[in-house]
Write a protein that holds these residues in place. Sequence first.
Motif, mmCIF file in Angstrom:
data_model
loop_
_atom_site.group_PDB
_atom_site.id
_atom_site.type_symbol
_atom_site.label_atom_id
_atom_site.label_comp_id
_atom_site.label_asym_id
_atom_site.label_seq_id
_atom_site.Cartn_x
_atom_site.Cartn_y
_atom_site.Cartn_z
ATOM 1 N N THR A 12 53.404 42.092 41.501
ATOM 2 C CA THR A 12 52.692 41.548 40.279
ATOM 3 C C THR A 12 53.784 42.333 39.101
ATOM 4 O OG1 THR A 12 51.576 43.709 40.366
ATOM 5 C CG2 THR A 12 50.343 41.938 41.380
ATOM 6 N N ASN A 13 53.329 41.621 38.189
ATOM 7 C CA ASN A 13 53.951 41.690 36.713
ATOM 8 C C ASN A 13 53.787 43.254 36.315
ATOM 9 O OD1 ASN A 13 55.865 41.180 34.512
ATOM 10 N ND2 ASN A 13 54.125 40.225 33.582
ATOM 11 N N GLY B 255 49.952 43.596 35.604
ATOM 12 C CA GLY B 255 49.746 42.548 36.710
ATOM 13 C C GLY B 255 48.689 42.720 37.821
ATOM 14 N N THR C 273 52.364 45.346 29.193
ATOM 15 C CA THR C 273 53.118 44.266 30.030
ATOM 16 C C THR C 273 53.808 43.242 29.071
ATOM 17 O OG1 THR C 273 51.306 44.941 31.914
ATOM 18 C CG2 THR C 273 52.838 43.114 32.127
ATOM 19 N N THR D 159 51.169 38.837 30.821
ATOM 20 C CA THR D 159 50.162 38.783 31.704
ATOM 21 C C THR D 159 49.121 38.805 30.632
ATOM 22 O OG1 THR D 159 51.239 39.916 33.626
ATOM 23 C CG2 THR D 159 48.944 40.068 33.427
ATOM 24 N N ALA E 269 49.356 37.260 36.517
ATOM 25 C CA ALA E 269 49.567 38.651 37.189
ATOM 26 C C ALA E 269 50.871 38.757 38.173
ATOM 27 C CB ALA E 269 48.369 38.712 37.794
ATOM 28 N N ASP F 55 46.018 32.148 38.193
ATOM 29 C CA ASP F 55 47.458 32.796 37.737
ATOM 30 C C ASP F 55 48.246 31.982 36.628
ATOM 31 O OD1 ASP F 55 48.434 35.237 37.849
ATOM 32 O OD2 ASP F 55 50.106 34.719 39.027
#
Lengths: 476, 481
Positions: free
Chosen positions: B116-117, B151, B127, B135, B40, B35
Amino acid sequence: MGYETVIGLEVHVELKTKTKIFCGCSTNFGDPPNTNVCPVCLGHPGTLPVLNRQAVELALKAATALNCQINQDCKFDRKNYFYPDLPKGYQISQYDQPIGEHGYVEIEVDGRRKRIGITRVHLEEDAGKSMHGEDGRHSLIDYNRTGVPLIEIVSEPDIRSPEEARLYLEAIKSIMQYCDISDCRMEEGSLRCDANISLRPEGSTEFGEKTELKNMNSFRNVQRGLEFEVQRQTQLLEQGQAVTQETRRFDEATQTTVSMRSKEEAHDYRYFPEPDLLFVHIDDAWLDRVRAELPELPAQRRARFEQELGLPAYDAGVLTAERAVADYYESVVAAGSDAKTASNWVMGDLLGYLNAQGLTVEASPVRPEQLAGLIAQVDKGTISIKQARDVFKLMCESGKDAEVIIKEQGMEQISDEAVLVPIVEEVIANNPKSVEDYRAGKQKALGALVGQTMKATKGKANPAVVNKLILERIGG
Amino acid sequence: MSVHTVKEILASLRRKESKPSEWTETALRMIEQHDPTIGAFLTVDGERALERARRLDGEAFDGALFGVPYALKDNICTRNLKTTAASRILESYIPPYDATVAQRLAATQGVLLGKTNLDEFAMGSSTENSAFQLTRNPYDVKRVPGGSSGGSAAAVAAGMVPFALGSDTGGSIRQPASFCGVVGLKPTYGRVSRYGLIAFASSLDQIGPFTRSVEDAAFVLQAISGHDERDSTSAPQDVPDFVRGLEGGVKGLRIGLVTGLDEHGVDAEVQAAVGKAVQTLQDAGAEVVEVHLPHLRYAVATYYLIAPAEASSNLARYDGVRYGRRAAGQSLAEMYENTRSEGFGMEVKRRIMIGTYALSSGYYDAYYRRAQQVRTRIREDFEQAFKRCDVIVMPTTPTTAFPLGEKVDNPLQMYLNDIFTIPANLAGLPALSVPCGVSSEGLPIGLQLLAHWWDEATLLRVGHTYEQARGFAMPLPRMGA
């Protein structure tokens, strides 16, 4: 030049549901601030409204009682504006498909019936309450009221005087209470009123420039605020000045109205259909049931009191203004009292006592059957009407029946001739001068003899019987 | 790197070959390892996840997703766990309640790993509009994962979690699924409760799963579907057994090919991959028919009136009064202005302005009302089309994942990327994106399937049949440049 006053009212009425319109929070008035709240009515991210069917039921009842055409497919819309007491930044209301349209109510002005048109009745949620700190730097918000169901009743510009406005408002209140739709307590804000008012030259059919009046928190203030506004606008027009279209606030302290905001600052509410709620379909069965269950309304009851019970219009009007009073009155009559006698008692002694004590008729210490019992004692001649009023006071204080109090107080009226004859004869014997005077034509002398007899019986003698016995003995 | 499907994890747990805590530990290790590159997750709730998983270690296999780790898009409210919608204005917002989907997944004994994003308030297709971080696409970290649920898509693609939930307003599940080479499903509007989903456009939003297989999507959909009395727009509709419905093939099913898609600038490689997928379905016994969607070309314009209009109202509650960020101000109006100026990002402000304009008095009829009328036409197009076929096939997106930064300054280009995904939202239809190939640059391509309202069963069956028949496995992502 004379001017005609044109007034339209927007009345907000809080509906008497147990829970709020879009969540399960209590609608109880007067609870500690921010205790009847949840993520939904606080407008937390992600929350959604769920419609309370009971709110629709009450709104439907109101629209029906106000003689509206019902929109059987009605929908909700969002009214967008920013204010701290409005958690979502929009109020869920009804825009172009309100639950009811084209209704009316009747009022009585100077003995004549007048119909005031109702443009629409729509259902919406109430906002919270802002309280502004005295330091001018802080404001507090109570969200308990947020989401309490409301209906807004918009009248046609059919009202022609401040007095008519008050009568209209009283008629609305009365109908709402009869149907058990709302408490309509202006002091608690469960009934609120805004007014649009303008003047125009008499005979003109066009409307003049109007002002909107807010913050009139009692029936009296509605009339006063409008009266002030009539004066103010008349003055402006007479001086050749124009009335500015604006929102004005009634100031209770000075009994005047002051400008709040002009039309330029007016909101664009950007109404659009509320996507989080479905259309509400009111099917025929639902509508029929509400119509069938509608109680007798104030106007109907008033007519019945006049026609069937033979009451004067004034009495019928006073007795039917509040459903509970009318119910009380009818119970007294049902318990055997004469209609007009009962009316005198209820309008006079009963309401006088309750108002002085700040009690509602539901909380009356004297029950209708008890009042009927008291009236019966007068009818039977046990006590005089004067004594009855004293007994009534004691009944209010003790809650006891009239009969019990009459016994306790030794107030029974003496009508028995066998008891009264010796006393009357003694009085005649002891007052030869009065007897002579009477026989000489002085009517007043009879009163003196009756008075002596009353005195001798400590006021308990039945004056009518005493009168008769004396005349039999000295009369010609 | 080895990745597992929900089905494989459940099988292993059921056979007691592994324990829930091991899967959670593995997932947390993957997050720790990858990550920092992928970005994410906005919040990893590691300790509580492990605690939950260890508690499950001692319990009998019970719930439908017993011991399976998962992630939620950070616009789905979780009680006592920060939920930001990737916005500064909700930077430190901790919801006092759980979204219905979070509750339902908890009831199946899944293990929530984190949030999550996304593009701020789900507004975007890359995103990149997240207020907090980028992300990256696990297949090429110089490229976007898609959006707005980038994400969740990247977390599943990178093997950090076997499934994640996203939300789809105009393609926000299917487009990133396509870009990241995973399965993404947008259910019928009303199939899954929106209660607790931070609203972007209420009449379009729908929650759905990202998974590594169509079968897994069926598992997850089963767990989250069904009427919820807290969401009036969730339908009191029966929920069929989606997993059982997967088998049976496509023999005799009619696949609708939409005519005239070329005008929307579909990349040749995408077109070829989708064409091949159609051939695969035909080989499996499906019949191909042509369908017309004459109002498709108005979908993007329609969407960009309706969605911002609803958003302008939905986002009014972020005023600094009750929760979230509050900026100072000398007056109430100034406090509002400062709070919202500082709290919202550029794209969110743009959409609030578009939406406010579209709803304004004097413009309402020309914009919002007209858009709703076109929306009805688009819906009717689909009604007509589904008289001729059972499933409609289209590319999920006209192109594969684009480079980070490429469309940031060109919102119109960004909006046009959603041309094929937006119609399903406007019509409320269920739609699925299934990987159908890889471009010459090694980037995933998505096949989009749309089915009749409430017919996720057929949608999943066709997707599953295709997945079984396609004859290749998606290559694992490189996770690097």
